[in-house]
Design a protein around this motif. Structure first.
Motif, mmCIF file in Angstrom:
data_model
loop_
_atom_site.group_PDB
_atom_site.id
_atom_site.type_symbol
_atom_site.label_atom_id
_atom_site.label_comp_id
_atom_site.label_asym_id
_atom_site.label_seq_id
_atom_site.Cartn_x
_atom_site.Cartn_y
_atom_site.Cartn_z
ATOM 1 N N ILE A 1 -69.315 40.029 -51.924
ATOM 2 C CA ILE A 1 -69.198 38.890 -52.826
ATOM 3 C C ILE A 1 -69.962 37.735 -52.194
ATOM 4 C CG2 ILE A 1 -67.623 37.275 -53.962
ATOM 5 C CD1 ILE A 1 -65.519 39.473 -53.991
ATOM 6 N N PRO A 2 -71.255 37.633 -52.496
ATOM 7 C CA PRO A 2 -72.091 36.586 -51.872
ATOM 8 C C PRO A 2 -71.977 35.249 -52.588
ATOM 9 C CG PRO A 2 -73.441 37.961 -53.287
ATOM 10 C CD PRO A 2 -72.042 38.526 -53.366
ATOM 11 N N VAL A 3 -70.744 34.789 -52.752
ATOM 12 C CA VAL A 3 -70.486 33.581 -53.541
ATOM 13 C C VAL A 3 -69.485 32.708 -52.792
ATOM 14 C CG1 VAL A 3 -69.560 32.671 -55.692
ATOM 15 C CG2 VAL A 3 -70.869 34.807 -55.716
ATOM 16 N N ARG A 4 -69.796 31.435 -52.660
ATOM 17 C CA ARG A 4 -68.872 30.466 -52.054
ATOM 18 C C ARG A 4 -68.331 29.573 -53.163
ATOM 19 N NH1 ARG A 4 -66.522 30.369 -46.887
ATOM 20 N NH2 ARG A 4 -65.823 28.240 -46.449
ATOM 21 N N ALA A 5 -67.005 29.460 -53.239
ATOM 22 C CA ALA A 5 -66.396 28.632 -54.284
ATOM 23 C C ALA A 5 -65.043 28.129 -53.821
ATOM 24 C CB ALA A 5 -66.261 29.432 -55.578
ATOM 25 N N ASP A 6 -64.549 27.093 -54.494
ATOM 26 C CA ASP A 6 -63.204 26.591 -54.218
ATOM 27 C C ASP A 6 -62.140 27.540 -54.758
ATOM 28 O OD1 ASP A 6 -64.301 24.306 -53.091
ATOM 29 O OD2 ASP A 6 -64.218 23.167 -54.965
ATOM 30 N N VAL A 7 -62.436 28.120 -55.942
ATOM 31 C CA VAL A 7 -61.467 28.982 -56.632
ATOM 32 C C VAL A 7 -62.159 30.267 -57.059
ATOM 33 C CG1 VAL A 7 -59.824 29.153 -58.533
ATOM 34 C CG2 VAL A 7 -60.306 26.918 -57.514
ATOM 35 N N TYR A 8 -61.486 31.391 -56.835
ATOM 36 C CA TYR A 8 -61.979 32.697 -57.267
ATOM 37 C C TYR A 8 -61.009 33.265 -58.303
ATOM 38 C CZ TYR A 8 -65.039 32.505 -53.177
ATOM 39 O OH TYR A 8 -65.986 32.131 -52.258
ATOM 40 N N ILE A 9 -61.560 33.714 -59.431
ATOM 41 C CA ILE A 9 -60.763 34.339 -60.478
ATOM 42 C C ILE A 9 -61.047 35.841 -60.448
ATOM 43 C CG2 ILE A 9 -60.176 34.376 -62.929
ATOM 44 C CD1 ILE A 9 -59.701 31.663 -61.658
ATOM 45 N N ILE A 10 -59.984 36.634 -60.347
ATOM 46 C CA ILE A 10 -60.105 38.093 -60.387
ATOM 47 C C ILE A 10 -59.198 38.576 -61.510
ATOM 48 C CG2 ILE A 10 -59.808 40.244 -59.120
ATOM 49 C CD1 ILE A 10 -60.100 38.708 -56.540
ATOM 50 N N LYS A 11 -59.785 38.995 -62.606
ATOM 51 C CA LYS A 11 -58.987 39.316 -63.794
ATOM 52 C C LYS A 11 -59.205 40.763 -64.252
ATOM 53 C CE LYS A 11 -58.500 37.903 -68.623
ATOM 54 N NZ LYS A 11 -59.217 39.058 -69.204
ATOM 55 N N ASN A 12 -58.114 41.501 -64.320
ATOM 56 C CA ASN A 12 -58.108 42.856 -64.887
ATOM 57 C C ASN A 12 -59.099 43.805 -64.228
ATOM 58 O OD1 ASN A 12 -57.318 41.487 -68.058
ATOM 59 N ND2 ASN A 12 -55.992 42.836 -66.882
ATOM 60 N N ASN B 1 -63.233 41.445 -49.562
ATOM 61 C CA ASN B 1 -64.499 40.733 -49.761
ATOM 62 C C ASN B 1 -64.293 39.313 -50.265
ATOM 63 O OD1 ASN B 1 -65.966 42.955 -48.912
ATOM 64 N ND2 ASN B 1 -66.343 43.730 -50.978
ATOM 65 N N VAL B 2 -63.319 39.116 -51.150
ATOM 66 C CA VAL B 2 -63.104 37.765 -51.674
ATOM 67 C C VAL B 2 -62.482 36.862 -50.601
ATOM 68 C CG1 VAL B 2 -60.773 37.963 -52.681
ATOM 69 C CG2 VAL B 2 -62.445 36.508 -53.774
ATOM 70 N N VAL B 3 -61.634 37.421 -49.753
ATOM 71 C CA VAL B 3 -61.063 36.637 -48.656
ATOM 72 C C VAL B 3 -62.164 36.207 -47.685
ATOM 73 C CG1 VAL B 3 -59.588 36.787 -46.607
ATOM 74 C CG2 VAL B 3 -58.745 37.620 -48.811
ATOM 75 N N GLU B 4 -63.067 37.142 -47.377
ATOM 76 C CA GLU B 4 -64.171 36.812 -46.474
ATOM 77 C C GLU B 4 -65.119 35.791 -47.091
ATOM 78 O OE1 GLU B 4 -65.988 40.523 -45.535
ATOM 79 O OE2 GLU B 4 -64.358 41.170 -44.195
ATOM 80 N N ALA B 5 -65.374 35.921 -48.390
ATOM 81 C CA ALA B 5 -66.296 35.003 -49.062
ATOM 82 C C ALA B 5 -65.718 33.601 -49.152
ATOM 83 C CB ALA B 5 -66.636 35.521 -50.455
ATOM 84 N N GLY B 6 -64.433 33.500 -49.486
ATOM 85 C CA GLY B 6 -63.828 32.187 -49.693
ATOM 86 C C GLY B 6 -63.502 31.452 -48.409
ATOM 87 N N GLY B 7 -63.030 32.201 -47.417
ATOM 88 C CA GLY B 7 -62.657 31.565 -46.169
ATOM 89 C C GLY B 7 -61.345 30.813 -46.274
ATOM 90 N N PRO B 8 -60.902 30.214 -45.163
ATOM 91 C CA PRO B 8 -59.620 29.518 -45.129
ATOM 92 C C PRO B 8 -59.474 28.466 -46.227
ATOM 93 C CG PRO B 8 -60.524 29.742 -42.923
ATOM 94 C CD PRO B 8 -61.599 30.188 -43.867
ATOM 95 N N ALA C 1 -59.298 28.776 -49.376
ATOM 96 C CA ALA C 1 -59.814 29.101 -50.714
ATOM 97 C C ALA C 1 -58.654 29.549 -51.603
ATOM 98 C CB ALA C 1 -60.863 30.202 -50.624
ATOM 99 N N ARG C 2 -58.750 29.209 -52.879
ATOM 100 C CA ARG C 2 -57.731 29.596 -53.857
ATOM 101 C C ARG C 2 -58.199 30.852 -54.576
ATOM 102 N NH1 ARG C 2 -55.747 25.586 -58.774
ATOM 103 N NH2 ARG C 2 -54.253 27.011 -59.797
ATOM 104 N N VAL C 3 -57.322 31.837 -54.688
ATOM 105 C CA VAL C 3 -57.649 33.099 -55.349
ATOM 106 C C VAL C 3 -56.601 33.356 -56.431
ATOM 107 C CG1 VAL C 3 -58.005 35.584 -55.075
ATOM 108 C CG2 VAL C 3 -58.667 34.007 -53.222
ATOM 109 N N VAL C 4 -57.038 33.421 -57.686
ATOM 110 C CA VAL C 4 -56.127 33.667 -58.803
ATOM 111 C C VAL C 4 -56.382 35.070 -59.333
ATOM 112 C CG1 VAL C 4 -55.311 32.887 -61.051
ATOM 113 C CG2 VAL C 4 -56.156 31.208 -59.385
ATOM 114 N N VAL C 5 -55.390 35.931 -59.169
ATOM 115 C CA VAL C 5 -55.485 37.318 -59.619
ATOM 116 C C VAL C 5 -54.676 37.460 -60.898
ATOM 117 C CG1 VAL C 5 -54.976 39.723 -59.055
ATOM 118 C CG2 VAL C 5 -55.819 38.164 -57.270
ATOM 119 N N CYS D 1 -52.889 32.468 -55.427
ATOM 120 C CA CYS D 1 -52.854 32.738 -53.984
ATOM 121 C C CYS D 1 -53.781 31.799 -53.211
ATOM 122 C CB CYS D 1 -53.286 34.185 -53.710
ATOM 123 S SG CYS D 1 -52.452 35.436 -54.681
ATOM 124 N N THR D 2 -53.587 31.777 -51.907
ATOM 125 C CA THR D 2 -54.425 30.984 -51.005
ATOM 126 C C THR D 2 -54.805 31.835 -49.801
ATOM 127 O OG1 THR D 2 -53.201 28.990 -51.639
ATOM 128 C CG2 THR D 2 -54.585 28.858 -49.671
#
Length: 349
Positions: A245-256, A271-278, A280-284, A345-346
């Motif tokens: 996931i070669p993307v840096r963002a504040d929030v990641y959306i992972i849907k379905n 991959n999303v944890v590595e991309a976002g880093g400490p 980062a907000r992850v909404v599944v 999630c965070t």
């Protein structure tokens, strides 16, 4: 019409497609187009099981009688159509969901659940349940989506329409639920044509968005993202989230998308944890098969996922287990609509 009825209709379509007590149609469905001046009745009389009679918008001065009453009467027993005293049948709220022009249409989803491959797959459900493996690999000698795109392009098109309709309907609910105030960027991972990220960018006019999905998918991103009003605020990235996931963002959306096998799910979350880093907000966002108003729908989809990709819908517990195993901290779990739940999630510092 309650949400429970809507879920029942979609589930019923899936179970009708199981082939239990039936044999598949000998040929594919046909569309009978009624041109101006032609008889609607003749088209109805010529139509066979599964066919579509397409009548363009206009004024038609003709009484049309459908004589295939045995099927209509059976469906009316379940609330799909209603029968009048004179033998005529009429729409109900439930049957209107099978229309393409209904705002909550389930037409594409229902067609997807009864595609030709399902007639081959459902009779092998007991094998799939015993082994936990998909049956498509043995049936066709290749992975499900490879089979669709190489050997069954019409089914692939039905699948794409079903996913697009579902995404359009749920994207509005996701945007309404999520409070992203103070965030400058959002990434929609494996986000299809980008309906979710488009809805979020529409809600937050200063936010930048990224859409990541396979190259053939993002090539058909919604026009708003490619050349419309949002194009300047979005980056479209072709890629496979299971690889990187070669993307840096504040929030990641992972849907379905976490309905795959466990390895693919674990790789995506890693991959999303590595991309976002400490921090980062992850909404599944996922369908759940426990404690939701849509369990009839979700449990039927769970079996369909098992048959085609060896995947599974999650229970609340199984989703929590996978997210925590990936190192995510779950801050909240909230319903998006009767079909979906959001795990907010965070990534810990």
């Amino acid at each position: 019409m309650t949400k429970r009825h809507i879920a029942w209709l979609a589930c019923a379509a899936a179970l009708v497609g199981s082939g239990l007590g039936a044999t598949p149609p000998p040929k594919g469905p046909t569309t009978h187009l009624v041109r101006p001046g032609e008889s609607i009745q003749q088209a109805v009389d010529a139509a066979g099981s599964g066919d579509t009679v397409l009548v363009p918008a206009g004024t038609y001065r003709e009484s049309v009688r459908i004589t295939k009453s045995r099927q209509l009467r059976a469906l009316s027993c379940y609330g799909v159509f209603t029968e009048h005293e004179d033998g005529r049948f009429a729409h109900t709220e439930m049957s209107r969901l099978l229309r393409e022009d209904d705002p909550g249409s389930l037409r594409s989803i229902s067609l997807w659940c009864t595609e030709p491959w399902t007639w081959d797959a459902w009779p092998r459900l007991d094998e799939a349940v015993r082994t936990g493996r998909n049956v498509v690999q043995d049936l066709y000698g290749k992975e499900f989506f490879t089979y669709l795109h190489e050997d069954a392009p019409e089914s692939a098109d039905v699948f794409n329409r079903a996913m697009t309709t579902s995404s359009e309907q749920s994207a509005r609910d996701v945007a309404e639920l999520l409070d992203l105030a103070g965030c400058s960027s959002v990434a929609d991972i494996d986000g299809g044509q980008g309906h979710v990220v488009a809805s979020l960018l529409g809600k937050y006019p200063s936010m930048h968005g990224t859409l990541l999905d396979l190259p053939p998918v993002v090539a058909n991103a919604v026009p708003l993202l490619r050349e419309g009003a949002l194009a300047e605020r979005v980056t479209i990235v072709p890629g496979d989230c299971r690889v990187a996931i070669p993307v840096r963002a504040d929030v990641y959306i992972i849907k379905n998308i976490l309905e795959w096998d466990d390895d693919s799910t674990a790789r995506t979350l890693r991959n999303v944890v590595e991309a976002g880093g400490p921090k980062a907000r992850v909404v599944v966002i996922e369908n759940l098969v426990d404690d939701t108003p849509s369990m009839r729908f979700s449990t039927a989809m769970d079996l369909l996922l098992l048959l085609n990709v060896g995947g599974a819908e999650h229970t609340t517990r199984s989703m929590v287990d996978r997210l925590t195993a990936a190192g995510l901290v779950i801050d909240a779990v909230r319903p998006v609509n009767p079909y979906l739940h959001a795990f907010d999630c965070t990534v810990p510092a």
